[in-house]
Design an enzyme around this catalytic site. Structure first.
Site, PDB file in Angstrom:
ATOM      1  N   ASP A   1       0.853  -1.188   0.000  1.00 43.81           N
ATOM      2  CA  ASP A   1       0.000   0.000   0.000  1.00 43.81           C
ATOM      3  C   ASP A   1       0.891   1.240   0.000  1.00 43.81           C
ATOM      4  O   ASP A   1       1.907   1.262   0.706  1.00 43.81           O
ATOM      5  CB  ASP A   1      -0.906   0.008   1.240  1.00 43.81           C
ATOM      6  CG  ASP A   1      -2.162   0.850   1.064  1.00 43.81           C
ATOM      7  OD1 ASP A   1      -2.027   2.060   0.761  1.00 43.81           O
ATOM      8  OD2 ASP A   1      -3.262   0.299   1.234  1.00 43.81           O
TER       9      ASP A   1
ATOM     10  N   PHE B   1      -6.807  -4.979  -4.564  1.00 43.18           N
ATOM     11  CA  PHE B   1      -7.694  -3.858  -4.263  1.00 43.18           C
ATOM     12  C   PHE B   1      -7.175  -2.537  -4.832  1.00 43.18           C
ATOM     13  O   PHE B   1      -7.959  -1.639  -5.132  1.00 43.18           O
ATOM     14  CB  PHE B   1      -7.827  -3.667  -2.742  1.00 43.18           C
ATOM     15  CG  PHE B   1      -8.520  -4.775  -2.022  1.00 43.18           C
ATOM     16  CD1 PHE B   1      -9.896  -4.913  -2.085  1.00 43.18           C
ATOM     17  CD2 PHE B   1      -7.806  -5.681  -1.257  1.00 43.18           C
ATOM     18  CE1 PHE B   1     -10.546  -5.936  -1.407  1.00 43.18           C
ATOM     19  CE2 PHE B   1      -8.443  -6.706  -0.570  1.00 43.18           C
ATOM     20  CZ  PHE B   1      -9.810  -6.830  -0.641  1.00 43.18           C
TER      21      PHE B   1
ATOM     22  N   SER C   1     -16.857  -4.116  -9.263  1.00 39.24           N
ATOM     23  CA  SER C   1     -17.895  -3.223  -8.751  1.00 39.24           C
ATOM     24  C   SER C   1     -19.216  -3.459  -9.472  1.00 39.24           C
ATOM     25  O   SER C   1     -19.241  -3.801 -10.664  1.00 39.24           O
ATOM     26  CB  SER C   1     -17.459  -1.764  -8.962  1.00 39.24           C
ATOM     27  OG  SER C   1     -18.535  -0.871  -8.761  1.00 39.24           O
ATOM     28  N   ALA C   2     -20.300  -3.243  -8.756  1.00 46.26           N
ATOM     29  CA  ALA C   2     -21.625  -3.320  -9.374  1.00 46.26           C
ATOM     30  C   ALA C   2     -21.854  -2.199 -10.385  1.00 46.26           C
ATOM     31  O   ALA C   2     -22.824  -2.250 -11.144  1.00 46.26           O
ATOM     32  CB  ALA C   2     -22.707  -3.267  -8.295  1.00 46.26           C
TER      33      ALA C   2
ATOM     34  N   TYR D   1     -13.928   5.694 -13.826  1.00 46.61           N
ATOM     35  CA  TYR D   1     -13.735   4.697 -12.772  1.00 46.61           C
ATOM     36  C   TYR D   1     -14.458   3.403 -13.121  1.00 46.61           C
ATOM     37  O   TYR D   1     -13.881   2.311 -13.086  1.00 46.61           O
ATOM     38  CB  TYR D   1     -14.240   5.216 -11.423  1.00 46.61           C
ATOM     39  CG  TYR D   1     -14.446   4.109 -10.414  1.00 46.61           C
ATOM     40  CD1 TYR D   1     -13.362   3.510  -9.789  1.00 46.61           C
ATOM     41  CD2 TYR D   1     -15.726   3.630 -10.129  1.00 46.61           C
ATOM     42  CE1 TYR D   1     -13.540   2.457  -8.896  1.00 46.61           C
ATOM     43  CE2 TYR D   1     -15.913   2.579  -9.238  1.00 46.61           C
ATOM     44  CZ  TYR D   1     -14.825   2.005  -8.627  1.00 46.61           C
ATOM     45  OH  TYR D   1     -14.995   0.964  -7.765  1.00 46.61           O
TER      46      TYR D   1
ATOM     47  N   LYS E   1     -13.079  -0.688 -14.221  1.00 41.59           N
ATOM     48  CA  LYS E   1     -13.502  -1.983 -13.667  1.00 41.59           C
ATOM     49  C   LYS E   1     -13.934  -2.927 -14.791  1.00 41.59           C
ATOM     50  O   LYS E   1     -13.622  -4.119 -14.764  1.00 41.59           O
ATOM     51  CB  LYS E   1     -14.625  -1.793 -12.644  1.00 41.59           C
ATOM     52  CG  LYS E   1     -14.184  -1.080 -11.373  1.00 41.59           C
ATOM     53  CD  LYS E   1     -13.046  -1.821 -10.675  1.00 41.59           C
ATOM     54  CE  LYS E   1     -12.619  -1.141  -9.384  1.00 41.59           C
ATOM     55  NZ  LYS E   1     -11.463  -1.803  -8.752  1.00 41.59           N
TER      56      LYS E   1
ATOM     57  N   TYR F   1     -18.767  -5.849  -6.081  1.00 39.20           N
ATOM     58  CA  TYR F   1     -19.340  -5.352  -4.831  1.00 39.20           C
ATOM     59  C   TYR F   1     -20.545  -4.465  -5.122  1.00 39.20           C
ATOM     60  O   TYR F   1     -20.552  -3.694  -6.073  1.00 39.20           O
ATOM     61  CB  TYR F   1     -18.360  -4.466  -4.059  1.00 39.20           C
ATOM     62  CG  TYR F   1     -16.961  -4.935  -3.911  1.00 39.20           C
ATOM     63  CD1 TYR F   1     -16.614  -6.277  -3.973  1.00 39.20           C
ATOM     64  CD2 TYR F   1     -15.943  -4.012  -3.679  1.00 39.20           C
ATOM     65  CE1 TYR F   1     -15.301  -6.680  -3.814  1.00 39.20           C
ATOM     66  CE2 TYR F   1     -14.636  -4.401  -3.513  1.00 39.20           C
ATOM     67  CZ  TYR F   1     -14.317  -5.733  -3.593  1.00 39.20           C
ATOM     68  OH  TYR F   1     -13.019  -6.123  -3.439  1.00 39.20           O
TER      69      TYR F   1
ATOM     70  N   PHE G   1     -30.574  13.213  -2.357  1.00 40.36           N
ATOM     71  CA  PHE G   1     -30.649  13.660  -3.749  1.00 40.36           C
ATOM     72  C   PHE G   1     -31.884  13.082  -4.444  1.00 40.36           C
ATOM     73  O   PHE G   1     -31.832  12.051  -5.096  1.00 40.36           O
ATOM     74  CB  PHE G   1     -29.369  13.269  -4.495  1.00 40.36           C
ATOM     75  CG  PHE G   1     -28.138  13.946  -3.967  1.00 40.36           C
ATOM     76  CD1 PHE G   1     -27.963  15.316  -4.103  1.00 40.36           C
ATOM     77  CD2 PHE G   1     -27.163  13.217  -3.304  1.00 40.36           C
ATOM     78  CE1 PHE G   1     -26.839  15.947  -3.600  1.00 40.36           C
ATOM     79  CE2 PHE G   1     -26.033  13.836  -2.802  1.00 40.36           C
ATOM     80  CZ  PHE G   1     -25.867  15.209  -2.950  1.00 40.36           C
TER      81      PHE G   1
END
Length: 341
Positions: free
Chosen positions: A37, A86, A130-131, A155, A159, A182, A223
């Site tokens: 990291d 990650f 990612s979803a 982003y 993915k 996720y 929102f």
């Protein structure tokens, strides 16, 4: 005592929110994690907190995954048997403003990891996806067969591209990979020692809720309340980060049991049900007895109405299921926030 040459699981971004919780789950399952990291979106004191939680010394390298030679040193020094990847930039808004930063970091870091896995004959990779790859799904709950819609941000596109890189690599090598998609990770470790620590104003709902309740933010803005949902607010699938961490351990065990030379499968990781923004707010107030000033604002560009997971594939093939409730996740998140005061 763990010997230095005991096979290790390399955890890139292992001091981050999901990575740190996964390190705990790995140790509890008998694995030896090694963290890489650069602490650009985390803190070095996470390492000490992980050691406090687990009672184990944790090997770590302060290193950017874009540094191929530095990363190669880790592979040379450690006996690595698998990788959980990650390390990536993850702010949707920033990715729109700085797309080249996201493409270079998120894709080149994956390519560096894969090239070294090939060189050092490491087969197993769990990829942090990612979803967001689904966009606004045509049907709910969304399953792994749903089409991947055009990404709404650089982003999200990284993915999608990362998943495709792994599919292509698996076809022509001995690489075995699980792609974990996720949904909405929330909560914190029940010890209160590790949790999510956004830099600047949070982009996600739960960190904004707990910071508002703690007096760090004036009020929370919801929102839009005119969506086609029971209370008019957006619906998401909120999963406790400890459940998500344990999914990575199960994915790793699943890979180790595969007999074919190459393997690549995607799995949704969520609870299988959705909660609206107002449900999350009301549950937080009820469970913590905290005041939470909020107001209804206009819709936010890019928000989909509702998305939640079908998790049958993960439950069946990974022998995993979410165990912790929304209420528990919110209480754990609040305990973490209170520990920061």
């Amino acid at each position: 005592m763990t010997l230095p040459n005991t096979p290790a699981i390399l955890v890139t971004g292992g001091a981050g929110f999901i990575g740190s919780h996964t390190v705990v789950s790995l140790i509890e399952a008998g694995f030896r994690p090694v963290i890489v990291d650069d602490f650009s979106n985390s803190s070095p004191n996470v390492i000490q907190r992980l050691e406090q939680i687990t009672g184990k010394a944790i090997a770590y390298y302060t290193l950017d995954c874009l540094d191929l030679q530095g990363l190669k040193t880790v592979f040379a020094q450690e006996t690595i048997s698998g990788v959980i990847h990650f390390a990536a930039h993850k702010a949707v808004g920033e990715s729109v403003q700085q797309p080249l930063k996201y493409y270079r970091n998120n894709l080149d870091s994956l390519l560096n990891v894969l090239s070294l896995m090939q060189e050092y004959q490491v087969q197993d990779l769990v990829f942090s996806s990612s979803a967001t790859v689904y966009g606004q799904p045509d049907n709910l709950p969304v399953d792994e067969q749903a089409p991947l819609k055009p990404a709404e941000s650089p982003y999200g596109f990284t993915k999608q591209v990362g998943e495709q890189i792994l599919r292509d690599a698996c076809k022509v090598s001995a690489l075995r990979s699980v792609l974990l998609r996720y949904f909405n990770p929330i909560g914190a470790h029940p010890s209160g020692l590790i949790g999510e620590l956004p830099l600047g104003p949070p982009n996600n709902l739960v960190p904004y809720i707990i910071q508002t309740a703690a007096g760090l933010r004036e009020r929370l803005t919801v929102f839009g309340n005119d969506y086609a949902t029971p209370d008019g607010t957006c619906i998401r699938d909120y999963i406790h980060v400890v459940d998500l961490a344990q999914a990575h351990v199960q994915a790793l065990k699943h890979l180790q049991k595969q007999t074919e030379a190459s393997y690549c499968e995607a799995f949704n990781i969520g609870t299988g049900k959705g909660n609206s923004v107002l449900e999350v707010i009301q549950t937080f107030i009820q469970e913590t007895n905290q005041g939470l000033p909020y107001t209804i604002g206009p819709r936010r560009a890019g928000d989909v109405t509702a998305v939640y997971a079908s998790v049958q594939k993960a439950e069946k093939q990974l022998d995993w299921h979410a165990e912790r409730s929304l209420a528990q996740a919110l209480v754990d998140a609040w305990r973490w926030q209170c520990s920061l005061k």
